[in-house]
Design a protein around this motif. Structure first.
Motif, PDB file in Angstrom:
ATOM      1  N   GLY A  34     -18.154  -0.662 -11.706  1.00  0.00           N
ATOM      2  CA  GLY A  34     -17.857   0.550 -11.939  1.00  0.00           C
ATOM      3  C   GLY A  34     -16.851   0.996 -10.644  1.00  0.00           C
ATOM      4  N   GLY A  35     -16.278   0.069  -9.782  1.00  0.00           N
ATOM      5  CA  GLY A  35     -15.613   0.280  -8.673  1.00  0.00           C
ATOM      6  C   GLY A  35     -14.091  -0.003  -8.831  1.00  0.00           C
ATOM      7  N   THR A  36     -13.660   0.275  -7.634  1.00  0.00           N
ATOM      8  CA  THR A  36     -12.115  -0.242  -7.696  1.00  0.00           C
ATOM      9  C   THR A  36     -11.894  -1.043  -6.310  1.00  0.00           C
ATOM     10  OG1 THR A  36     -11.644   1.727  -6.390  1.00  0.00           O
ATOM     11  CG2 THR A  36     -11.356   1.884  -8.761  1.00  0.00           C
ATOM     12  N   ILE A  37     -10.857  -1.840  -6.228  1.00  0.00           N
ATOM     13  CA  ILE A  37     -10.206  -2.461  -5.060  1.00  0.00           C
ATOM     14  C   ILE A  37      -8.792  -2.369  -5.219  1.00  0.00           C
ATOM     15  CG2 ILE A  37     -10.171  -4.576  -6.645  1.00  0.00           C
ATOM     16  CD1 ILE A  37     -10.822  -6.313  -3.888  1.00  0.00           C
ATOM     17  N   PHE A  38      -8.551  -2.347  -3.879  1.00  0.00           N
ATOM     18  CA  PHE A  38      -6.650  -2.202  -3.496  1.00  0.00           C
ATOM     19  C   PHE A  38      -6.718  -3.090  -2.154  1.00  0.00           C
ATOM     20  CE2 PHE A  38      -8.348   1.804  -2.105  1.00  0.00           C
ATOM     21  CZ  PHE A  38      -7.498   2.109  -0.785  1.00  0.00           C
ATOM     22  N   VAL A  39      -5.317  -3.360  -2.195  1.00  0.00           N
ATOM     23  CA  VAL A  39      -5.114  -4.187  -0.664  1.00  0.00           C
ATOM     24  C   VAL A  39      -3.894  -3.402  -0.372  1.00  0.00           C
ATOM     25  CG1 VAL A  39      -3.404  -5.820  -2.208  1.00  0.00           C
ATOM     26  CG2 VAL A  39      -4.284  -6.546   0.020  1.00  0.00           C
ATOM     27  N   GLU A  40      -3.954  -3.427   1.185  1.00  0.00           N
ATOM     28  CA  GLU A  40      -2.667  -2.977   1.777  1.00  0.00           C
ATOM     29  C   GLU A  40      -2.453  -4.155   2.849  1.00  0.00           C
ATOM     30  OE1 GLU A  40      -2.778   1.668   2.907  1.00  0.00           O
ATOM     31  OE2 GLU A  40      -4.738   0.646   3.271  1.00  0.00           O
ATOM     32  N   SER A  41      -1.106  -4.289   3.058  1.00  0.00           N
ATOM     33  CA  SER A  41      -0.707  -5.547   4.071  1.00  0.00           C
ATOM     34  C   SER A  41       0.476  -5.204   4.842  1.00  0.00           C
ATOM     35  CB  SER A  41      -0.700  -6.790   3.350  1.00  0.00           C
ATOM     36  OG  SER A  41      -0.386  -7.934   4.004  1.00  0.00           O
ATOM     37  N   LYS A  42       0.628  -4.973   5.982  1.00  0.00           N
ATOM     38  CA  LYS A  42       1.749  -4.548   6.932  1.00  0.00           C
ATOM     39  C   LYS A  42       1.220  -4.645   8.122  1.00  0.00           C
ATOM     40  CE  LYS A  42       0.337   0.335   6.465  1.00  0.00           C
ATOM     41  NZ  LYS A  42       0.934   1.736   5.942  1.00  0.00           N
ATOM     42  N   TYR A  43       2.172  -4.983   9.227  1.00  0.00           N
ATOM     43  CA  TYR A  43       2.028  -4.740  10.560  1.00  0.00           C
ATOM     44  C   TYR A  43       1.024  -5.989  10.917  1.00  0.00           C
ATOM     45  CZ  TYR A  43       3.694   0.028  10.018  1.00  0.00           C
ATOM     46  OH  TYR A  43       4.320   1.042   9.476  1.00  0.00           O
ATOM     47  N   ASP A  44       1.461  -7.330  10.242  1.00  0.00           N
ATOM     48  CA  ASP A  44       0.761  -8.400  10.655  1.00  0.00           C
ATOM     49  C   ASP A  44      -0.826  -8.438  10.262  1.00  0.00           C
ATOM     50  OD1 ASP A  44       1.438 -10.970  11.404  1.00  0.00           O
ATOM     51  OD2 ASP A  44       0.709 -10.716  13.521  1.00  0.00           O
ATOM     52  N   SER A  45      -1.310  -7.392   9.394  1.00  0.00           N
ATOM     53  CA  SER A  45      -2.589  -7.453   8.945  1.00  0.00           C
ATOM     54  C   SER A  45      -2.779  -7.073   7.702  1.00  0.00           C
ATOM     55  CB  SER A  45      -3.434  -6.384   9.721  1.00  0.00           C
ATOM     56  OG  SER A  45      -3.016  -4.985   9.193  1.00  0.00           O
ATOM     57  N   THR A  46      -3.759  -7.751   6.943  1.00  0.00           N
ATOM     58  CA  THR A  46      -4.183  -7.546   5.558  1.00  0.00           C
ATOM     59  C   THR A  46      -5.332  -7.030   5.691  1.00  0.00           C
ATOM     60  OG1 THR A  46      -2.908  -9.299   4.807  1.00  0.00           O
ATOM     61  CG2 THR A  46      -4.553  -8.611   3.244  1.00  0.00           C
ATOM     62  N   CYS A  47      -5.624  -5.738   4.503  1.00  0.00           N
ATOM     63  CA  CYS A  47      -6.965  -5.194   4.421  1.00  0.00           C
ATOM     64  C   CYS A  47      -7.125  -4.928   2.934  1.00  0.00           C
ATOM     65  CB  CYS A  47      -7.001  -3.586   5.211  1.00  0.00           C
ATOM     66  SG  CYS A  47      -8.347  -2.832   5.106  1.00  0.00           S
ATOM     67  N   PHE A  48      -8.409  -5.481   2.402  1.00  0.00           N
ATOM     68  CA  PHE A  48      -8.990  -5.284   1.072  1.00  0.00           C
ATOM     69  C   PHE A  48      -9.875  -4.184   1.370  1.00  0.00           C
ATOM     70  CE2 PHE A  48      -7.164  -9.585   0.589  1.00  0.00           C
ATOM     71  CZ  PHE A  48      -6.792  -9.435  -0.773  1.00  0.00           C
ATOM     72  N   THR A  49     -10.044  -3.100   0.464  1.00  0.00           N
ATOM     73  CA  THR A  49     -10.724  -1.734   0.145  1.00  0.00           C
ATOM     74  C   THR A  49     -11.466  -2.052  -1.165  1.00  0.00           C
ATOM     75  OG1 THR A  49      -9.231  -0.781   1.864  1.00  0.00           O
ATOM     76  CG2 THR A  49     -11.052   0.522   0.484  1.00  0.00           C
ATOM     77  N   VAL A  50     -12.627  -1.924  -0.998  1.00  0.00           N
ATOM     78  CA  VAL A  50     -13.589  -1.722  -2.029  1.00  0.00           C
ATOM     79  C   VAL A  50     -14.328  -0.539  -2.253  1.00  0.00           C
ATOM     80  CG1 VAL A  50     -15.515  -2.803  -3.287  1.00  0.00           C
ATOM     81  CG2 VAL A  50     -13.949  -4.261  -2.342  1.00  0.00           C
TER      82      VAL A  50
END
Length: 196
Positions: free
Chosen positions: A171-187
């Motif tokens: 029942g959750g969500t996930i999204f990704v951000e990737s910029k400034y030489d980094s990548t972040c997955f958020t759950v």
């Protein structure tokens, strides 16, 4: 020497066997999720102690993962009602990815905080960016990001597909951000589920 060459070939074969086993397991898990035959076992989880244990286990099992893992947990987080086995699969897969696709010795942040009736987990690594044009495809089965495996770690192309399915199942969500030489997955997982 012949012995060191044999050891190297054995290591390659061992890695390929692990990769094939992982591929089969992930594929079977995806099939079960698609057919709704994967039972959830919901438990009340104390996030701080649970997440600390999972990260420590990951470090113990992946001692050759030469990265600096930093765990940041907000104080006084509410308990989360969730399937701990499924959530552990999600976090381990995200940590595996972070180790695979960032330079040895670089930092990996694991964050947990409360956000709008949700518990939010983040796994952030540094040194590699995912092109924005790839964001919509990285959770597809068998999709692998072109030219984004500089250390030739390889993968099955099923890990993130499994992560996305498990999160939806929870029942959750996930999204990704990737910029400034980094990548972040958020759950993000809701706090409002009722325990069976």
């Amino acid at each position: 020497s012949e012995l060191s060459k044999a050891n190297r070939y054995f290591q390659i074969l061992n890695n390929e066997c692990d990769r094939e086993i992982n591929l089969i397991n992930n594929f079977l898990d995806l099939q079960r999720l698609d057919s709704n035959t994967e039972p959830l076992v919901m438990e009340t989880m104390e996030v701080n102690s649970w997440l600390t244990k999972v990260v420590n286990l990951f470090q113990a099992r992946h001692y050759i993962c030469d990265h600096n893992l930093s765990l940041n947990i907000s104080p006084n987080l509410p308990n989360l009602i969730c399937d701990p086995f499924s959530l552990e699969r999600i976090l381990i897969e995200l940590l595996n990815n972070a180790c695979k696709f960032s330079p040895p010795g670089s930092k990996i942040n694991i964050n947990a905080q409360e956000s709008l009736d949700c518990i939010q987990f983040q796994v952030e690594n540094f040194g590699v960016e995912i092109p924005a044009a790839e964001f919509s495809r990285i959770f597809d089965k068998f999709y692998r990001i072109p030219s984004n495996d500089p250390w030739k770690q390889g993968g099955t192309g099923l890990g993130l597909a499994l992560v996305k399915k498990l999160i939806i199942y929870l029942g959750g969500t996930i999204f990704v951000e990737s910029k400034y030489d980094s990548t972040c997955f958020t759950v993000q997982l809701p706090l409002t589920q009722q325990e069976d």
